[in-house]
Enzyme design. Structure first.
Site, PDB file in Angstrom:
ATOM      1  CB  ILE A  96      -0.901  -0.053   1.122  1.00 29.84           C
ATOM      2  CG1 ILE A  96      -2.003  -0.869   1.232  1.00 29.84           C
ATOM      3  CG2 ILE A  96      -1.688   1.355   1.316  1.00 29.84           C
ATOM      4  CD1 ILE A  96      -3.042  -1.037   2.257  1.00 29.84           C
ATOM      5  CE1 TYR A  97       5.908   1.847  -0.137  1.00 28.77           C
ATOM      6  CE2 TYR A  97       5.078  -0.137  -1.399  1.00 28.77           C
ATOM      7  CZ  TYR A  97       5.997   0.461  -0.498  1.00 28.77           C
ATOM      8  OH  TYR A  97       6.847  -0.209   0.301  1.00 28.77           O
ATOM      9  N   GLY A 108      -4.593   5.823   2.230  1.00 30.27           N
ATOM     10  CA  GLY A 108      -4.092   4.751   2.736  1.00 30.27           C
ATOM     11  C   GLY A 108      -5.210   3.806   3.257  1.00 30.27           C
ATOM     12  CG  ASN A 135       7.287   2.438   7.399  1.00 29.32           C
ATOM     13  OD1 ASN A 135       6.725   3.918   7.941  1.00 29.32           O
ATOM     14  ND2 ASN A 135       6.978   2.385   6.152  1.00 29.32           N
ATOM     15  CD  GLU A 136       9.436   4.994  15.434  1.00 37.28           C
ATOM     16  OE1 GLU A 136       8.700   5.929  15.794  1.00 37.28           O
ATOM     17  OE2 GLU A 136      10.466   4.517  15.578  1.00 37.28           O
ATOM     18  CE1 TYR A 142      -1.529  -1.618   6.471  1.00 40.23           C
ATOM     19  CE2 TYR A 142       0.940  -1.095   7.075  1.00 40.23           C
ATOM     20  CZ  TYR A 142      -0.203  -1.453   6.124  1.00 40.23           C
ATOM     21  OH  TYR A 142      -0.137  -1.107   4.808  1.00 40.23           O
ATOM     22  CE  LYS A 144      -6.241   5.018  12.124  1.00 36.99           C
ATOM     23  NZ  LYS A 144      -6.168   6.258  11.190  1.00 36.99           N
TER      24      LYS A 144
END
Length: 175
Positions: A96-97, A108, A135-136, A142, A144
């Site tokens: 997902i970008y 997103g 990748n915080e 995710y 959330k």
């Protein structure tokens, strides 16, 4: 702005190639060497590689668009197309970008919701993904949305061995 999410096919390949390379570079270029980035882009996001992924019946790509402008994209894998075998009752979100300039517009989230809709249609028990442990922003996104860490795997970016956290969402309780 009216954003639509649509499945793409071979005629979309040049645009998929462009957005894949651009979003990957925007996301990771600052924290990886130029050599590793170029090696990854040329091997993993080349037009030939993306064509073979688009032609794989167990992979699906979707664009998030506004008036024919691509804002982001999604790649899903089922069955043997998954980067790690999680069985036939699962779906992998491989990518997902979203373009950097549209990150705050919940695109997103739209793409994630599309993946959940597809998972429901395919009667999947869970949906999973790998996300770089550094990748915080993505990890928080995710979490959330109810994803939980269930493992790790290696990811090679160029010549750099990195670690991805594996995260999954049980769909039996969430759909």
């Amino acid at each position: 702005m009216k954003i639509i999410v649509r499945k793409i096919s071979i005629p979309d390949l040049p645009r998929l190639n462009k957005i894949s390379r651009q979003t990957f570079a925007e996301t990771f270029a600052e924290v990886n060497s130029e050599e590793d980035m170029q090696k990854y882009l040329s091997e993993n996001l080349s037009e030939n590689q993306l064509r073979s992924e688009l032609e794989n019946q167990n992979s699906e790509f979707y664009f998030a668009e506004n008036e024919n402008e691509i804002l982001g994209y999604l790649k899903l894998n089922i069955g043997k197309a998954q980067t790690e075998n999680q069985g036939n009752k699962s779906i992998e979100i491989e990518r997902i970008y979203v373009l950097k300039e549209f990150l705050r517009m919940k695109i997103g989230q739209l793409l994630l919701e599309k993946s959940l809709e597809i998972a429901k249609e395919k009667n999947a028990e869970f949906i999973w993904l790998g996300v770089w442990e550094e990748n915080e922003r993505a990890i928080k996104f995710y979490e959330k949305n109810g994803f939980e860490i269930f493992g790790k795997h290696d990811f090679i970016l160029g010549t750099d061995l990195q670690t991805d956290l594996l995260m999954k969402l049980n769909l039996r309780n969430n759909i």
